[in-house]
Write a protein that holds these residues in place. Structure first.
Motif, PDB file in Angstrom:
ATOM      1  N   ARG A 140      -9.490   7.685  -1.839  1.00  0.00           N
ATOM      2  CA  ARG A 140      -9.090   6.422  -2.640  1.00  0.00           C
ATOM      3  C   ARG A 140      -8.102   6.630  -3.721  1.00  0.00           C
ATOM      4  O   ARG A 140      -6.951   6.226  -3.824  1.00  0.00           O
ATOM      5  CB  ARG A 140     -10.290   5.648  -3.142  1.00  0.00           C
ATOM      6  CG  ARG A 140      -9.702   4.444  -3.739  1.00  0.00           C
ATOM      7  CD  ARG A 140     -10.877   3.278  -4.144  1.00  0.00           C
ATOM      8  NE  ARG A 140     -11.996   3.108  -3.611  1.00  0.00           N
ATOM      9  CZ  ARG A 140     -13.069   3.649  -3.205  1.00  0.00           C
ATOM     10  NH1 ARG A 140     -13.291   4.526  -4.363  1.00  0.00           N
ATOM     11  NH2 ARG A 140     -13.697   3.175  -2.397  1.00  0.00           N
ATOM     12  N   ALA A 141      -8.610   7.716  -4.441  1.00  0.00           N
ATOM     13  CA  ALA A 141      -7.606   8.093  -5.798  1.00  0.00           C
ATOM     14  C   ALA A 141      -6.308   8.667  -5.335  1.00  0.00           C
ATOM     15  O   ALA A 141      -5.259   8.313  -5.884  1.00  0.00           O
ATOM     16  CB  ALA A 141      -8.357   9.253  -6.537  1.00  0.00           C
ATOM     17  N   VAL A 142      -6.082   9.598  -4.385  1.00  0.00           N
ATOM     18  CA  VAL A 142      -5.113  10.609  -3.933  1.00  0.00           C
ATOM     19  C   VAL A 142      -4.100   9.712  -2.864  1.00  0.00           C
ATOM     20  O   VAL A 142      -2.884   9.912  -2.960  1.00  0.00           O
ATOM     21  CB  VAL A 142      -5.321  11.683  -3.490  1.00  0.00           C
ATOM     22  CG1 VAL A 142      -6.156  12.418  -4.634  1.00  0.00           C
ATOM     23  CG2 VAL A 142      -5.925  11.730  -2.257  1.00  0.00           C
ATOM     24  N   THR A 143      -4.845   8.723  -2.005  1.00  0.00           N
ATOM     25  CA  THR A 143      -3.960   8.122  -1.129  1.00  0.00           C
ATOM     26  C   THR A 143      -3.737   6.648  -1.475  1.00  0.00           C
ATOM     27  O   THR A 143      -2.667   5.855  -0.829  1.00  0.00           O
ATOM     28  CB  THR A 143      -4.488   8.371   0.213  1.00  0.00           C
ATOM     29  OG1 THR A 143      -5.663   7.407   0.442  1.00  0.00           O
ATOM     30  CG2 THR A 143      -4.684   9.611   0.707  1.00  0.00           C
ATOM     31  N   GLY A 144      -4.411   6.279  -2.242  1.00  0.00           N
ATOM     32  CA  GLY A 144      -4.572   4.703  -2.411  1.00  0.00           C
ATOM     33  C   GLY A 144      -5.175   3.804  -1.390  1.00  0.00           C
ATOM     34  O   GLY A 144      -5.022   2.642  -1.449  1.00  0.00           O
ATOM     35  N   GLY A 145      -5.816   4.570  -0.557  1.00  0.00           N
ATOM     36  CA  GLY A 145      -6.443   3.636   0.619  1.00  0.00           C
ATOM     37  C   GLY A 145      -7.863   3.353   0.457  1.00  0.00           C
ATOM     38  O   GLY A 145      -8.674   4.151  -0.277  1.00  0.00           O
ATOM     39  N   SER A 146      -8.307   2.473   1.368  1.00  0.00           N
ATOM     40  CA  SER A 146      -9.843   2.102   1.281  1.00  0.00           C
ATOM     41  C   SER A 146     -10.261   2.061   2.770  1.00  0.00           C
ATOM     42  O   SER A 146     -11.159   1.318   2.965  1.00  0.00           O
ATOM     43  CB  SER A 146      -9.807   0.396   0.721  1.00  0.00           C
ATOM     44  OG  SER A 146      -8.936  -0.281   1.390  1.00  0.00           O
TER      45      SER A 146
END
Length: 223
Positions: A140-146
């Motif tokens: 979540r932190a490095v890709t911004g994905g969920s």
């Protein structure tokens, strides 16, 4: 000489200890020196992973948690603009490569990871909840994905682990063709499971949110 840290003086250089230091420096807006960053990059495996200890380039040495923590530490150094301009593209590439490797290592249709391939550990069929929660936080932190949030909530165990409950892979780490050591690093479940459940909450279904809210409430009632 290795531009790295050990957990204690009598132990081997330790990728998670290095990552903790680099990450902590970033929280205080302190730059890791270029030689330290170079040393981390040089220890990355060809497919994006890091080993827990100095090891051969055999992917059997790939540690999920060492890879996740190292990627997180480098990401925070990048995010706070603490990496030298000459190294930024290398660090960015290393973090993206690590994230891709972590995504590929997810168990099919699960928000779960193993610390090492199953045939590399003493603990067979073990559920690595701390490691899995850490990986979801890092992605979540490095890709911004969920992408793993709903799966994590769906598969969230009913029981809240005690704060001191830990897991160890006891995986083989091959330092040479004839020498190996065991990875006995402890990973604590409670803090990472709580962090990831709270972060994933917004991306769950109504039922998943209800279950997660009860889990979080139970976790926060602990002395």
């Amino acid at each position: 000489s290795c531009h790295c840290w050990r957990e204690t003086e009598d132990k081997l250089p330790h990728s998670m200890a290095v990552a903790w230091v680099i990450y902590s420096l970033a929280q205080y807006d302190q730059r890791a020196v270029p030689a330290e960053i170079d040393a981390i990059l040089n220890r990355q495996g060809a497919n994006g992973w890091w080993a827990m200890f100095p090891a051969t380039d055999d992917e059997r040495n790939a540690s999920t948690s060492a890879t996740a923590w190292t990627a997180l530490a480098l990401h925070h150094q990048l995010k706070r603009d603490l990496i030298s301009p000459e190294q930024r593209w290398q660090v960015d590439r290393a973090v993206k490569s690590a994230a891709a490797w972590l995504i590929e290592r997810a168990l099919p249709d699960e928000a779960r990871w193993t610390e090492y391939p199953p045939d590399q550990t003493h603990e067979r069929g073990y559920e690595y909840l701390a490691v899995s929660a850490l990986v979801i936080h890092v992605l979540r932190a490095v890709t911004g994905g969920s992408r793993f949030d709903a799966l994590w909530l769906e598969q969230l165990p009913q029981a809240v682990p005690p704060p001191l409950q830990s897991e160890q892979a006891k995986g083989y780490v091959f330092r040479s063709k004839t020498q190996f050591t065991l990875d006995d690093v402890r990973h604590y479940r409670f803090p990472w499971m709580l962090t990831t459940t709270v972060d994933a909450y917004a991306n769950g279904s109504r039922v998943q949110k209800a279950r997660a809210a009860l889990w979080i409430e139970q976790a926060l009632r602990r002395p």
